[in-house]
Design a protein around this motif. Structure first.
Motif, PDB file in Angstrom:
ATOM      1  N   PRO A  37       2.567   1.266  11.015  1.00  0.00           N
ATOM      2  CA  PRO A  37       2.505   2.627  11.561  1.00  0.00           C
ATOM      3  C   PRO A  37       3.627   3.522  11.020  1.00  0.00           C
ATOM      4  O   PRO A  37       3.393   4.692  10.713  1.00  0.00           O
ATOM      5  N   ASP A  38       4.836   2.982  10.859  1.00  0.00           N
ATOM      6  CA  ASP A  38       5.942   3.773  10.311  1.00  0.00           C
ATOM      7  C   ASP A  38       5.670   4.178   8.859  1.00  0.00           C
ATOM      8  O   ASP A  38       5.967   5.306   8.455  1.00  0.00           O
ATOM      9  N   GLU A  39       5.114   3.261   8.064  1.00  0.00           N
ATOM     10  CA  GLU A  39       4.779   3.578   6.674  1.00  0.00           C
ATOM     11  C   GLU A  39       3.698   4.662   6.622  1.00  0.00           C
ATOM     12  O   GLU A  39       3.772   5.585   5.809  1.00  0.00           O
ATOM     13  N   ALA A  40       2.702   4.550   7.497  1.00  0.00           N
ATOM     14  CA  ALA A  40       1.624   5.546   7.526  1.00  0.00           C
ATOM     15  C   ALA A  40       2.176   6.922   7.896  1.00  0.00           C
ATOM     16  O   ALA A  40       1.816   7.930   7.287  1.00  0.00           O
ATOM     17  N   LYS A  41       3.061   6.971   8.870  1.00  0.00           N
ATOM     18  CA  LYS A  41       3.661   8.251   9.267  1.00  0.00           C
ATOM     19  C   LYS A  41       4.472   8.839   8.120  1.00  0.00           C
ATOM     20  O   LYS A  41       4.384  10.036   7.827  1.00  0.00           O
ATOM     21  N   SER A  42       5.239   8.004   7.425  1.00  0.00           N
ATOM     22  CA  SER A  42       6.049   8.466   6.303  1.00  0.00           C
ATOM     23  C   SER A  42       5.163   8.999   5.171  1.00  0.00           C
ATOM     24  O   SER A  42       5.466  10.028   4.569  1.00  0.00           O
ATOM     25  N   LEU A  43       4.063   8.312   4.887  1.00  0.00           N
ATOM     26  CA  LEU A  43       3.131   8.790   3.861  1.00  0.00           C
ATOM     27  C   LEU A  43       2.569  10.157   4.245  1.00  0.00           C
ATOM     28  O   LEU A  43       2.509  11.069   3.416  1.00  0.00           O
ATOM     29  N   ALA A  44       2.154  10.299   5.500  1.00  0.00           N
ATOM     30  CA  ALA A  44       1.610  11.576   5.961  1.00  0.00           C
ATOM     31  C   ALA A  44       2.666  12.675   5.865  1.00  0.00           C
ATOM     32  O   ALA A  44       2.375  13.790   5.433  1.00  0.00           O
ATOM     33  N   ASP A  45       3.904  12.356   6.251  1.00  0.00           N
ATOM     34  CA  ASP A  45       4.998  13.334   6.170  1.00  0.00           C
ATOM     35  C   ASP A  45       5.254  13.772   4.729  1.00  0.00           C
ATOM     36  O   ASP A  45       5.645  14.908   4.487  1.00  0.00           O
ATOM     37  N   ASP A  46       5.035  12.859   3.776  1.00  0.00           N
ATOM     38  CA  ASP A  46       5.243  13.168   2.355  1.00  0.00           C
ATOM     39  C   ASP A  46       4.034  13.872   1.729  1.00  0.00           C
ATOM     40  O   ASP A  46       4.056  14.203   0.548  1.00  0.00           O
ATOM     41  N   PHE A  51       0.807  -1.214   0.000  1.00  0.00           N
ATOM     42  CA  PHE A  51       0.000   0.000   0.000  1.00  0.00           C
ATOM     43  C   PHE A  51       0.847   1.274   0.000  1.00  0.00           C
ATOM     44  O   PHE A  51       0.644   2.161  -0.828  1.00  0.00           O
ATOM     45  N   ALA A  52       1.802   1.377   0.912  1.00  0.00           N
ATOM     46  CA  ALA A  52       2.602   2.607   1.013  1.00  0.00           C
ATOM     47  C   ALA A  52       3.356   2.874  -0.286  1.00  0.00           C
ATOM     48  O   ALA A  52       3.377   4.000  -0.788  1.00  0.00           O
ATOM     49  N   GLU A  53       3.943   1.835  -0.850  1.00  0.00           N
ATOM     50  CA  GLU A  53       4.697   1.975  -2.099  1.00  0.00           C
ATOM     51  C   GLU A  53       3.792   2.439  -3.239  1.00  0.00           C
ATOM     52  O   GLU A  53       4.121   3.378  -3.972  1.00  0.00           O
ATOM     53  N   GLU A  54       2.621   1.811  -3.386  1.00  0.00           N
ATOM     54  CA  GLU A  54       1.694   2.164  -4.462  1.00  0.00           C
ATOM     55  C   GLU A  54       1.102   3.560  -4.257  1.00  0.00           C
ATOM     56  O   GLU A  54       0.953   4.321  -5.217  1.00  0.00           O
ATOM     57  N   ALA A  55       0.739   3.890  -3.008  1.00  0.00           N
ATOM     58  CA  ALA A  55       0.173   5.212  -2.732  1.00  0.00           C
ATOM     59  C   ALA A  55       1.182   6.311  -3.067  1.00  0.00           C
ATOM     60  O   ALA A  55       0.820   7.349  -3.627  1.00  0.00           O
ATOM     61  N   ARG A  56       2.432   6.081  -2.736  1.00  0.00           N
ATOM     62  CA  ARG A  56       3.483   7.057  -3.035  1.00  0.00           C
ATOM     63  C   ARG A  56       3.665   7.204  -4.556  1.00  0.00           C
ATOM     64  O   ARG A  56       3.798   8.311  -5.070  1.00  0.00           O
ATOM     65  N   LYS A  57       3.649   6.073  -5.292  1.00  0.00           N
ATOM     66  CA  LYS A  57       3.784   6.124  -6.756  1.00  0.00           C
ATOM     67  C   LYS A  57       2.639   6.925  -7.377  1.00  0.00           C
ATOM     68  O   LYS A  57       2.857   7.733  -8.289  1.00  0.00           O
ATOM     69  N   ILE A  58       1.428   6.723  -6.889  1.00  0.00           N
ATOM     70  CA  ILE A  58       0.275   7.461  -7.404  1.00  0.00           C
ATOM     71  C   ILE A  58       0.428   8.939  -7.074  1.00  0.00           C
ATOM     72  O   ILE A  58       0.229   9.804  -7.932  1.00  0.00           O
ATOM     73  N   HIS A  59       0.805   9.237  -5.844  1.00  0.00           N
ATOM     74  CA  HIS A  59       0.953  10.627  -5.407  1.00  0.00           C
ATOM     75  C   HIS A  59       1.966  11.387  -6.252  1.00  0.00           C
ATOM     76  O   HIS A  59       1.746  12.546  -6.605  1.00  0.00           O
TER      77      HIS A  59
END
Length: 141
Positions: A117-126, A94-102
């Protein structure tokens, strides 16, 4: 959207949904955030863990509801099912795909899956927009 655990100066705990931390701070400054119990505008974020599905077995939780709450839960479940039906399940990617889309590296589409939780925090930070989907007892994935 991000769900924050909130507390007022009278120690009432409640939850609020905001587009970002900045959105929470702006609404708080304008006194648009208030305690649903006592109406206090002196609201702060409480210590919380991200609500992220990990795929691990969930604890059993009992919830007693009235008819109005039961209807609201049924509507929430229907909305969650509709989102899942119209999205691609990407599992633990999920985190990898969400970042690619973003970042425009792949086609924009609805996705759902699991994130730590770490991936979710990183996504929010990005600045990646995402939100947890509620997990109901009979959800498969």
């Amino acid at each position: 959207m991000i769900s924050f655990s909130l507390t007022c100066d009278n120690a009432h705990e409640f939850e609020g949904w905001f587009r970002s931390n900045d959105d929470f701070e702006a609404q708080k400054k304008r006194k648009l955030v208030d305690c649903p119990v006592c109406g206090s505008h002196k609201v702060e974020k409480a210590l919380m863990a991200p609500a992220v599905s990990t795929g691990r077995k969930q604890e059993k939780i009992a919830l007693a509801v009235n008819a109005q709450q039961r209807e609201a839960l049924a509507q929430l479940k229907a909305l969650s099912e509709k989102i899942r039906e119209n999205s691609d399940y990407v599992g633990d990617k999920f985190a990898e795909e969400a970042r690619k889309i973003h970042f425009g590296e792949t086609e924009a589409r609805g996705i759902y899956g699991e994130a730590t939780p770490d991936e979710a925090k990183s996504l929010a930070d990005d600045g990646v927009d995402f939100m947890p989907l509620p997990v109901f007892p009979d959800d498969r994935n």
